[in-house]
Design a protein around this motif. Structure first.
Motif: not given
Length: 162
Positions: A51-56, A103-109
């Motif tokens: 759920d956290t993965l989806r929320a962010f 090859n990176r974890l991506m965190i949308p801003l």
């Protein structure tokens, strides 16, 4: 002057559309049984729930030099991908562009309102440098004017009282 503003709005909209398309692809790749395996294992090890993965809207940029460019070149155009900070131009007289994030974890801003304006990215392989790589300054992303998670914090705080 109005024509110039309309052109600027159109250019801004194309950048935002490319960033949204990239975020969607990164999310899909995180869910892919093969491409997302390493990133999912890392996130599970850190105790993050689905759920956290989806929320962010977390995602993964798989290894390889042109995954994103190949998928979005026709839809968005190479120039837009470069201007959005998603790709970089090849040097040494070679033509074309390559993925900035690999090859990176991506965190949308995400800006207030939920629009993706850039990315923060963490290397997945030990020894990959830099460990953290952020989107460059672009017409839609200004590092000094951005506070990560502001929109989520505002929603969690509830309505403002006067």
């Amino acid at each position: 002057m109005p024509e110039r503003r309309a052109g600027e709005r159109g250019a801004r909209q194309r950048l935002l559309e490319a960033l949204e398309a990239a975020a969607t692809l990164y999310e899909q790749w995180l869910g892919d049984p093969d491409r997302g395996r390493e990133a999912r294992a890392y996130l599970e090890g850190r105790g993050l729930a689905r759920d956290t993965l989806r929320a962010f809207r977390l995602g993964v940029a798989p290894p390889g030099w042109e995954n994103l460019v190949q998928r979005l070149r026709e839809r968005c155009g190479e120039d837009v991908l470069v201007e959005a900070g998603l790709a970089a131009r090849r040097e040494s007289g070679r033509t074309g562009a390559y993925d900035r994030f690999r090859n990176r974890l991506m965190i949308p801003l995400m800006a207030p309102g939920g629009r993706v304006v850039g990315f923060g990215a963490r290397a997945l392989a030990p020894g990959d440098e830099p460990k953290y790589l952020n989107s460059p300054e672009t017409p839609v992303y200004h590092k000094g004017a951005f506070l990560y998670g502001l929109d989520q914090a505002r929603r969690a705080a509830g309505p403002r009282r006067s």
